[in-house]
Write a protein that holds these residues in place. Sequence first.
Motif, PDB file in Angstrom:
ATOM      1  N   ARG A  21      -7.747  31.314  -4.742  1.00  0.00           N
ATOM      2  CA  ARG A  21      -7.060  32.405  -4.031  1.00  0.00           C
ATOM      3  C   ARG A  21      -5.663  32.682  -4.564  1.00  0.00           C
ATOM      4  O   ARG A  21      -5.116  33.762  -4.376  1.00  0.00           O
ATOM      5  CB  ARG A  21      -7.001  32.127  -2.543  1.00  0.00           C
ATOM      6  CG  ARG A  21      -6.089  30.993  -2.172  1.00  0.00           C
ATOM      7  CD  ARG A  21      -6.000  30.844  -0.687  1.00  0.00           C
ATOM      8  NE  ARG A  21      -5.138  29.719  -0.361  1.00  0.00           N
ATOM      9  CZ  ARG A  21      -4.900  29.327   0.845  1.00  0.00           C
ATOM     10  NH1 ARG A  21      -5.456  29.947   1.857  1.00  0.00           N
ATOM     11  NH2 ARG A  21      -4.109  28.306   1.057  1.00  0.00           N
ATOM     12  N   ASP A  22      -5.039  31.681  -5.231  1.00  0.00           N
ATOM     13  CA  ASP A  22      -3.702  31.894  -5.781  1.00  0.00           C
ATOM     14  C   ASP A  22      -3.415  30.861  -6.857  1.00  0.00           C
ATOM     15  O   ASP A  22      -4.178  29.915  -7.057  1.00  0.00           O
ATOM     16  CB  ASP A  22      -2.630  31.877  -4.688  1.00  0.00           C
ATOM     17  CG  ASP A  22      -2.589  30.582  -3.906  1.00  0.00           C
ATOM     18  OD1 ASP A  22      -2.749  29.498  -4.507  1.00  0.00           O
ATOM     19  OD2 ASP A  22      -2.393  30.649  -2.685  1.00  0.00           O
ATOM     20  N   ARG A  23      -2.309  31.023  -7.536  1.00  0.00           N
ATOM     21  CA  ARG A  23      -1.935  30.155  -8.647  1.00  0.00           C
ATOM     22  C   ARG A  23      -1.689  28.719  -8.207  1.00  0.00           C
ATOM     23  O   ARG A  23      -1.774  27.779  -9.012  1.00  0.00           O
ATOM     24  CB  ARG A  23      -0.688  30.715  -9.341  1.00  0.00           C
ATOM     25  CG  ARG A  23      -0.371  30.015 -10.635  1.00  0.00           C
ATOM     26  CD  ARG A  23       0.671  30.790 -11.433  1.00  0.00           C
ATOM     27  NE  ARG A  23       1.087  30.019 -12.577  1.00  0.00           N
ATOM     28  CZ  ARG A  23       2.170  29.260 -12.606  1.00  0.00           C
ATOM     29  NH1 ARG A  23       2.964  29.190 -11.558  1.00  0.00           N
ATOM     30  NH2 ARG A  23       2.472  28.582 -13.686  1.00  0.00           N
ATOM     31  N   GLY A  24      -1.408  28.500  -6.934  1.00  0.00           N
ATOM     32  CA  GLY A  24      -1.185  27.153  -6.417  1.00  0.00           C
ATOM     33  C   GLY A  24      -2.387  26.238  -6.581  1.00  0.00           C
ATOM     34  O   GLY A  24      -2.256  25.021  -6.511  1.00  0.00           O
ATOM     35  N   ALA A  25      -3.570  26.799  -6.789  1.00  0.00           N
ATOM     36  CA  ALA A  25      -4.788  26.005  -6.974  1.00  0.00           C
ATOM     37  C   ALA A  25      -5.063  25.717  -8.440  1.00  0.00           C
ATOM     38  O   ALA A  25      -6.042  25.055  -8.765  1.00  0.00           O
ATOM     39  CB  ALA A  25      -5.971  26.734  -6.353  1.00  0.00           C
ATOM     40  N   CYS A  26      -4.206  26.199  -9.326  1.00  0.00           N
ATOM     41  CA  CYS A  26      -4.372  25.990 -10.773  1.00  0.00           C
ATOM     42  C   CYS A  26      -3.486  24.837 -11.228  1.00  0.00           C
ATOM     43  O   CYS A  26      -2.587  24.406 -10.515  1.00  0.00           O
ATOM     44  CB  CYS A  26      -3.959  27.254 -11.537  1.00  0.00           C
ATOM     45  SG  CYS A  26      -4.901  28.719 -11.119  1.00  0.00           S
ATOM     46  N   GLU A  27      -3.739  24.380 -12.450  1.00  0.00           N
ATOM     47  CA  GLU A  27      -2.858  23.388 -13.053  1.00  0.00           C
ATOM     48  C   GLU A  27      -1.501  24.046 -13.307  1.00  0.00           C
ATOM     49  O   GLU A  27      -1.405  25.270 -13.446  1.00  0.00           O
ATOM     50  CB  GLU A  27      -3.443  22.884 -14.377  1.00  0.00           C
ATOM     51  CG  GLU A  27      -4.739  22.119 -14.215  1.00  0.00           C
ATOM     52  CD  GLU A  27      -4.554  20.805 -13.475  1.00  0.00           C
ATOM     53  OE1 GLU A  27      -3.497  20.165 -13.635  1.00  0.00           O
ATOM     54  OE2 GLU A  27      -5.476  20.435 -12.729  1.00  0.00           O
ATOM     55  N   VAL A  28      -0.456  23.254 -13.396  1.00  0.00           N
ATOM     56  CA  VAL A  28       0.897  23.784 -13.536  1.00  0.00           C
ATOM     57  C   VAL A  28       1.061  24.651 -14.786  1.00  0.00           C
ATOM     58  O   VAL A  28       1.872  25.571 -14.804  1.00  0.00           O
ATOM     59  CB  VAL A  28       1.940  22.637 -13.490  1.00  0.00           C
ATOM     60  CG1 VAL A  28       1.853  21.762 -14.715  1.00  0.00           C
ATOM     61  CG2 VAL A  28       3.335  23.177 -13.290  1.00  0.00           C
ATOM     62  N   THR A  29       0.293  24.405 -15.816  1.00  0.00           N
ATOM     63  CA  THR A  29       0.412  25.167 -17.058  1.00  0.00           C
ATOM     64  C   THR A  29      -0.477  26.402 -17.100  1.00  0.00           C
ATOM     65  O   THR A  29      -0.427  27.164 -18.062  1.00  0.00           O
ATOM     66  CB  THR A  29       0.056  24.278 -18.269  1.00  0.00           C
ATOM     67  OG1 THR A  29      -1.276  23.787 -18.095  1.00  0.00           O
ATOM     68  CG2 THR A  29       1.027  23.118 -18.403  1.00  0.00           C
ATOM     69  N   GLU A  30      -1.310  26.609 -16.080  1.00  0.00           N
ATOM     70  CA  GLU A  30      -2.266  27.711 -16.092  1.00  0.00           C
ATOM     71  C   GLU A  30      -1.733  28.959 -15.391  1.00  0.00           C
ATOM     72  O   GLU A  30      -0.835  28.880 -14.552  1.00  0.00           O
ATOM     73  CB  GLU A  30      -3.572  27.286 -15.414  1.00  0.00           C
ATOM     74  CG  GLU A  30      -4.324  26.216 -16.172  1.00  0.00           C
ATOM     75  CD  GLU A  30      -5.580  25.783 -15.463  1.00  0.00           C
ATOM     76  OE1 GLU A  30      -6.585  25.571 -16.164  1.00  0.00           O
ATOM     77  OE2 GLU A  30      -5.579  25.649 -14.232  1.00  0.00           O
TER      78      GLU A  30
END
Length: 63
Positions: A21-30
Motif C-alpha cells: 500500500r505504500d513505500r513503508g512496506a518496501c526495503e529502505v533502498t526500494e
Amino acid sequence: MSRSRGIVLGTGGSTYDRFVRDRGACEVTEITIPAYAPTCDMADCFIGYRCREPGRGDRFDGF
C-alpha cells in the motif's frame, strides 16, 4: 493488508508478485511503482504498488 502491509497475487501461470500500500512496506533502498490489474468493470484498476530497486531514469520526487 494492514497487518502484513502487502499481499501476493498470481500474475499468470505459476508466477506471483507482491503488492503493497505504500513505500513503508518496501526495503529502505526500494521505490514504489504503481500497479494495475483488470477487474470485471475496469480494464486497469489500481491495486497498490510494487517495490523495486531504482534504475537509471527513475524519478525521486517526494522522497
